[in-house]
Design a protein around this motif. Structure first.
Motif, mmCIF file in Angstrom:
data_model
loop_
_atom_site.group_PDB
_atom_site.id
_atom_site.type_symbol
_atom_site.label_atom_id
_atom_site.label_comp_id
_atom_site.label_asym_id
_atom_site.label_seq_id
_atom_site.Cartn_x
_atom_site.Cartn_y
_atom_site.Cartn_z
ATOM 1 N N ALA A 164 -3.560 8.176 -8.409
ATOM 2 C CA ALA A 164 -2.821 7.086 -9.047
ATOM 3 C C ALA A 164 -3.652 5.809 -8.990
ATOM 4 O O ALA A 164 -4.000 5.335 -7.904
ATOM 5 C CB ALA A 164 -1.481 6.886 -8.361
ATOM 6 N N THR A 165 -3.983 5.291 -10.183
ATOM 7 C CA THR A 165 -4.864 4.119 -10.247
ATOM 8 C C THR A 165 -4.255 2.947 -11.004
ATOM 9 O O THR A 165 -4.885 1.898 -11.082
ATOM 10 C CB THR A 165 -6.190 4.515 -10.922
ATOM 11 N N THR A 166 -3.079 3.103 -11.584
ATOM 12 C CA THR A 166 -2.472 2.025 -12.366
ATOM 13 C C THR A 166 -1.047 1.783 -11.887
ATOM 14 O O THR A 166 -0.377 2.688 -11.372
ATOM 15 C CB THR A 166 -2.444 2.357 -13.864
ATOM 16 N N MET A 167 -0.600 0.541 -12.080
ATOM 17 C CA MET A 167 0.761 0.202 -11.695
ATOM 18 C C MET A 167 1.785 0.840 -12.613
ATOM 19 O O MET A 167 2.940 1.019 -12.238
ATOM 20 C CB MET A 167 0.933 -1.321 -11.709
ATOM 21 N N LYS A 188 8.711 9.673 0.647
ATOM 22 C CA LYS A 188 7.247 9.746 0.549
ATOM 23 C C LYS A 188 6.662 8.451 -0.001
ATOM 24 O O LYS A 188 5.624 7.982 0.460
ATOM 25 C CB LYS A 188 6.845 10.919 -0.347
ATOM 26 N N LEU A 189 7.343 7.870 -0.992
ATOM 27 C CA LEU A 189 6.827 6.639 -1.573
ATOM 28 C C LEU A 189 6.874 5.498 -0.564
ATOM 29 O O LEU A 189 5.961 4.667 -0.511
ATOM 30 C CB LEU A 189 7.632 6.276 -2.827
ATOM 31 N N GLY A 190 7.935 5.414 0.258
ATOM 32 C CA GLY A 190 8.015 4.414 1.292
ATOM 33 C C GLY A 190 8.046 3.005 0.741
ATOM 34 O O GLY A 190 8.437 2.746 -0.397
ATOM 35 N N ALA A 191 7.579 2.075 1.588
ATOM 36 C CA ALA A 191 7.587 0.666 1.191
ATOM 37 C C ALA A 191 6.365 0.287 0.381
ATOM 38 O O ALA A 191 6.370 -0.714 -0.321
ATOM 39 C CB ALA A 191 7.694 -0.223 2.432
ATOM 40 N N GLU A 192 5.277 1.068 0.468
ATOM 41 C CA GLU A 192 4.054 0.760 -0.252
ATOM 42 C C GLU A 192 4.009 1.522 -1.558
ATOM 43 O O GLU A 192 4.666 2.553 -1.720
ATOM 44 C CB GLU A 192 2.834 1.105 0.610
ATOM 45 N N ASP A 193 3.199 1.060 -2.481
ATOM 46 C CA ASP A 193 3.059 1.748 -3.751
ATOM 47 C C ASP A 193 2.063 2.879 -3.618
ATOM 48 O O ASP A 193 1.349 3.019 -2.623
ATOM 49 C CB ASP A 193 2.632 0.767 -4.837
ATOM 50 N N VAL A 194 2.008 3.721 -4.662
ATOM 51 C CA VAL A 194 1.142 4.900 -4.617
ATOM 52 C C VAL A 194 -0.326 4.508 -4.651
ATOM 53 O O VAL A 194 -1.187 5.269 -4.191
ATOM 54 C CB VAL A 194 1.487 5.840 -5.792
ATOM 55 N N LEU A 195 -0.636 3.332 -5.168
ATOM 56 C CA LEU A 195 -2.030 2.888 -5.188
ATOM 57 C C LEU A 195 -2.503 2.581 -3.781
ATOM 58 O O LEU A 195 -3.614 2.986 -3.374
ATOM 59 C CB LEU A 195 -2.193 1.660 -6.084
#
Length: 544
Positions: A164-167, A188-195
């Motif tokens: 994953a490289t884009t918002m 799995k996604l949690g508080a941070e983004d996938v980037l």
């Protein structure tokens, strides 16, 4: 205040970077007007209070309460009103300053700094502090998927896997998780983004996620719009007529120019038909009606022209109609006949030895009459609005109901008619022919063709009516026609009946008397109808 609350308040105070002293500026830009409330500095209708004027001397008065609690409210940043504590300290502390200036305050303002309010503020701050610490620990200890695993299927990914490289991808994945309420994916996604987590995935897994989201949305949309053609029986009937009207209009057109329907006109026809079928003030959503029409007639497409929404057939509709499957039409006819026949067999209506307005409505199921009207006048919605059920429609429907048998005897030439399926029209024809002709052969011919009841049943009904008339005469102690009304001025005339034939072949003559009765109703008094005769049935079935 308890020891734990004071300890927590001290921790917050120390955390502000001032050691054990309160974080206050050295000087205040505003002086205290001691003639007003020392807390709010406002003029209110409420009286000002002062512990000096209080005859009851207590060790902990209002001054000591204010001097103790204000610094603690300030340390946790929870002051209930806009207040600069520095202006209350002119040297020696807040308590000394208040007593020196004989400070006054509103009782409502002092209660804002009470011990109970302070404990609640500390409790709220402590809860928020604990939640923040818990989230911080979870973020530190939350397991992140390894770089060699797909975060969607938890399987190893090859070296050619995508990252994953884009918002846009991050936002789309988060939307999918929220729409489908996938708790596992949300964790799995949690508080941070996938980037930030450098998550990898299989392209097929991401496509499958998008497909599941689309299927979920389609299911929700279908459930949302399904109430248009469910529920009351009249809604699907009127909707099918509207679809038939659209398709038949296209089929009968000259094809020289496109057939265009305005959604507003179709909506008006649909509502008028629902009102005619007995729905009071039908509330139909135009958008849902459009979506249902596009779903049932795939050849239609919607186009906007100004403020009007138009429904237009696509160019290939002609070939589609020409190549229509005839076997499909036969199946539709069989299904329609099965539905109507099932209701005809289950519907019971017994002749009660008299005719009245409710006989016709109770004798046949509504679906049968609707089916006959569609055949007679057309199944489109405009034909049904223009042509109401006629006498011929009602007569044909009654004959079909009369000749509908639940079971047929194998090899039998005659069928047993049930009295529960006797319709008023079949009974009326039999009694009328018998009264006019008295010919059994004519009644038998009509009965064999299913037009009227049998001759035996005619005699049975006649006998029942005769018995009922005799019973009425005995109860009333007078013999008079049943059509006479009660409460009217009545006159009579008597005369002779003489028949003396002059033919040479005549061998008898007739001489008798007759009585003619006349009633005189008026606009104000039309009289009261006599109760009709009621016969009794001695059997349940009659054999032809």
């Amino acid at each position: 205040m308890d020891r734990s609350a004071f300890s927590f308040c001290s921790v917050l105070w120390l955390d502000r970077g001032r050691g054990s002293k309160m974080d206050m500026p050295s000087s205040s830009g505003r002086q205290t007007d001691w003639t007003k409330c020392c807390l709010c500095q406002q003029d209110k209708k409420e009286d000002l209070k002062s512990p000096v004027t209080n005859p009851t001397k207590r060790e902990a008065d209002g001054y000591s309460n204010i001097a103790t609690n204000i610094p603690q409210f300030h340390s946790i940043n929870a002051l209930p009103i806009m207040l600069d504590p520095v202006r209350l300290d002119e040297g020696g502390g807040i308590d000394v300053t208040l007593r020196r200036n004989n400070a006054k305050y509103h009782q409502s303002c002092r209660l804002l700094f009470s011990n109970s309010k302070l404990q609640r503020a500390i409790k709220r701050m402590k809860s928020a502090f604990d939640i923040e610490e818990t989230q911080r620990k979870r973020q530190k200890t939350a397991p992140h998927p390894t770089s060699s695993e797909c975060f969607l299927c938890d399987k190893e990914v090859p070296g050619s896997a995508l990252k994953a490289t884009t918002m846009q991808v991050n936002d789309r994945i988060n939307d999918c998780a929220k729409i489908m309420r996938d708790g596992k994916l949300i964790v799995k996604l949690g508080a941070e983004d996938v980037l930030a987590q450098e998550m990898k995935y299989h392209p097929t897994c991401l496509t499958a996620l998008y497909n599941r989201e689309r299927a979920h949305l389609n299911t929700q949309e279908y459930e949302k719009n399904s109430d248009l053609v469910t529920g009351n029986e009249v809604y699907p009937a009127a909707f099918s007529e509207l679809v038939t009207y659209i398709t038949e209009t296209r089929a009968s057109s000259e094809r020289t120019e496109p057939v265009v329907f305005k959604l507003a006109d179709l909506l008006t026809l649909y509502q008028q038909r629902l009102e005619q079928l007995g729905v009071e003030s039908p509330n139909v959503n135009s958008t849902r009606l459009k979506e249902q029409l596009l779903s049932h007639v795939p050849q239609l497409e919607a186009r906007h022209e100004g403020q009007d929404l138009l429904l237009i057939f696509k160019d290939d509709l002609g070939s589609v109609l020409v190549q229509a499957n005839k076997y499909g039409e036969a199946l539709h006819l069989a299904k329609a006949a099965g539905i109507v026949r099932r209701e005809m067999v289950a519907h019971n209506s017994k002749f009660e030895s008299r005719f009245h307005a409710g006989n016709v409505e109770d004798a046949i199921p509504p679906s049968l009459l609707q089916f006959v009207c569609n055949i007679e006048h057309g199944s489109d919605i405009k034909s049904q609005l223009t042509n109401d059920a006629s006498k011929s429609d009602i007569a044909i429907a009654q004959l079909l109901q009369y000749n509908c048998f639940g079971k047929y005897m194998d090899g039998g030439q005659h069928h047993r008619y049930s009295k529960d399926h006797e319709t008023p029209f079949a009974v009326y024809v039999g009694l009328l022919v018998f009264a006019k002709t008295r010919k059994r052969k004519l009644i038998d011919i009509l009965h064999e063709n299913g037009i009227c009841i049998s001759y035996e049943r005619v005699l049975e009904i006649s006998a029942q009516l005769g018995d009922a008339a005799l019973t009425r005469y005995e109860e009333d102690a007078v013999v008079c026609p049943s059509l006479l009304r009660k409460g009217l001025f009545t006159t009579s005339a008597m005369g002779n009946i003489d028949h003396d034939p002059t033919a040479t072949t005549a061998n008898t003559s007739f001489h008798d008397s007759n009585i003619s009765i006349f009633q005189h109703p008026s606009i104000a008094n039309t009289g009261e109808e006599c109760e009709p005769f009621g016969g009794r049935d001695e059997g349940e079935e009659s054999e032809s």
